[in-house]
Design an enzyme around this catalytic site. Structure first.
Site, short mmCIF file in Angstrom:
data_model
loop_
_atom_site.label_atom_id
_atom_site.label_comp_id
_atom_site.label_asym_id
_atom_site.label_seq_id
_atom_site.Cartn_x
_atom_site.Cartn_y
_atom_site.Cartn_z
N ARG A 43 11.26 -36.69 -10.38
CA ARG A 43 11.90 -35.38 -10.31
C ARG A 43 10.81 -34.36 -9.97
NH1 ARG A 43 16.30 -37.23 -9.86
NH2 ARG A 43 18.14 -36.88 -11.16
N GLU A 99 14.29 -28.31 -4.93
CA GLU A 99 14.90 -28.88 -3.74
C GLU A 99 16.35 -28.40 -3.58
OE1 GLU A 99 14.09 -32.96 -4.95
OE2 GLU A 99 16.23 -33.32 -5.04
N HIS A 149 14.23 -36.63 -0.65
CA HIS A 149 14.92 -37.31 -1.75
C HIS A 149 15.76 -38.50 -1.26
CE1 HIS A 149 16.25 -36.52 -6.15
NE2 HIS A 149 16.21 -37.82 -5.88
C1 LIG Z 1 20.88 -34.19 -8.30
O1 LIG Z 1 21.34 -32.89 -8.42
C2 LIG Z 1 20.36 -31.95 -8.69
C3 LIG Z 1 21.01 -30.60 -8.88
O2 LIG Z 1 22.39 -30.69 -8.99
C4 LIG Z 1 19.37 -31.94 -7.54
O3 LIG Z 1 18.32 -31.04 -7.84
C5 LIG Z 1 18.82 -33.34 -7.34
O4 LIG Z 1 18.03 -33.37 -6.20
C6 LIG Z 1 19.92 -34.33 -7.15
N1 LIG Z 1 19.39 -35.69 -7.11
C7 LIG Z 1 19.81 -36.59 -6.22
C8 LIG Z 1 19.25 -37.96 -6.34
O5 LIG Z 1 20.60 -36.32 -5.34
#
Ligand SMILES: *[C@@H]1O[C@H](CO)[C@@H](O)[C@H](O)[C@H]1NC(C)=O
Ligand SMILES: *[C@@H]1O[C@H](CO)[C@@H](O)[C@H](O)[C@H]1NC(C)=O
Ligand SMILES: *[C@@H]1O[C@H](CO)[C@@H](O)[C@H](O)[C@H]1NC(C)=O
Length: 339
Positions: free
Chosen positions: A244, A273, A291
């Site tokens: 994260r 992000e 991501h």
């Molecule tokens: C999941 O959601 C959060 C915010 O809603 C975002 O910051 C994050 O990048 C997301 N993760 C994925 C794996 O999509």
């Protein structure tokens, strides 16, 4: 006795048939698109009065907003299970769920290999400083200004967070001839270490040539890598993050990258992000991905199936396969079937 009711929130990309098949024993409700306001209204006006559990995902956060205190407290009494699709579940307020005795599951395990694959891609991309030549090639400048990278062999990979993903990362890195050290809340059973050496957090910082973040984000780990920790790392350290973004203070990382103390980074996740710090965007020693950790057909499908299985075994047997760690051992919590 009437069938239990379950709710699908947000999209289901690969396993819709498996969801439909659950219609044989459950009443299926769907909230695939909509707004948080409508969702809360459904909770309050009786539409969800019989819901026993739901499927949700990180993606569905864009439909309902986060499962925070406000939303959890609006869920009807019948609601006992939240089966979440994602290894990270920072958009679910687990404490609020625990207070309401709602069990939450996530999808560890299913994401390990795909995430570690991307971790290695970032590790090699950063060590080889692949960003600038990738751009040069597309611009018709072949290698651009040639530069030499570094080999992984003989380097020390420090893994912060030695869960399933950290261990999958170690497994891959070993085949490149890297020495593995790790830090974790507690030492692993030696049978799981496979030769990786357990060290303190400070030792990890001091000894790593490549530092890989493989831990969950929570209040204790937010900004676990900031200026003071970066100052304890080796000069020339490479930092890889597939976990994260907010584990790292991104502004501090940019400073360390610009000063040259950090020689390169490989990042799949960012603090805000999809916004990315301009200091990373313009730095050609930053190898960046948007991501992509678990973005493969096989893994997405495995994750969806695991979520459906959690929902099913929750409703049918009052267990969850992969209950979130914060809820393990709570006196009201459902037992864990296994994982
Ligand atoms: C999941 O959601 C959060 C915010 O809603 C975002 O910051 C994050 O990048 C997301 N993760 C994925 C794996 O999509
Ligand atoms: C509950 O609210 C939703 C969203 O506003 C609406 O679509 C639905 O018809 C309402 N249902 C009842 C039973 O009032
Ligand atoms: C991950 O890969 C290993 C082989 O390296 C395999 O044994 C394991 O089953 C895989 N895990 C998942 C969840 O697919």
């Amino acid at each position: 006795m009437s069938k239990p009711t379950v709710l699908l929130i947000g999209p289901l990309a690969h396993t819709y048939k498996a969801w439909e098949a659950l219609g044989a024993k459950y009443i299926l409700l769907e909230f695939r698109t909509g707004t948080r306001k409508q969702f809360l209204e459904n909770c309050r006006n009786g539409t969800y009065a019989a819901v026993r559990g739901c499927y949700r995902s990180n993606v569905s956060t864009s439909v309902t907003g986060p499962f925070n205190q406000e939303l959890i407290s609006a869920l009807p009494e019948s609601w006992k299970f939240i089966a979440h699709n994602g290894a990270g579940y920072d958009n679910v307020d687990v404490d609020a769920c625990s207070a309401r005795k709602i069990a939450v599951s996530s999808t560890p395990g299913a994401v390990d290999n795909a995430t570690a694959d991307v971790g290695i891609l970032l590790l090699l991309g950063a060590l080889r400083q692949a960003h600038a030549p990738l751009i040069a090639l597309r611009e018709g400048r072949w290698k651009g200004e040639p530069r030499l990278g570094h080999d992984p062999a003989g380097k020390t990979l420090g893994i912060l967070g030695m869960g399933g993903i950290g261990r999958a990362m170690a497994h891959r890195a070993r085949s490149f001839g890297m020495d593995i050290i790790y830090h974790n809340r507690r030492r692993l059973d030696p049978s799981l270490e496979k030769g990786a050496k357990y060290v303190s957090f400070d030792e990890l910082l001091a000894q790593s040539d490549v530092l890989s973040l493989n831990l969950a984000l929570n209040a204790n780990t937010r900004h676990i890598i900031s200026a003071p920790e970066l100052a304890k790392t080796k000069k020339g350290v490479v930092i890889v993050n597939t976990a994260r973004g907010a584990l790292i203070n991104e502004a501090d990382l940019v400073s360390a990258l610009e000063s040259g103390h950090v020689s390169a980074v490989g990042l799949d996740v960012f603090e805000n992000e999809p916004e990315i710090h301009p200091g990373l965007m313009k730095n050609d020693r930053a190898f960046l991905l948007p991501h992509l950790g678990t973005s493969t057909y096989e893994t997405q499908r495995e994750m969806e199936l695991l979520v459906l299985k959690n929902l099913e075994i929750g409703v049918d047997e009052g267990k969850m396969l992969t209950l979130v760690s914060e809820q393990k051992g709570l006196d009201w919590a459902p037992e864990q079937a296994n994982s």
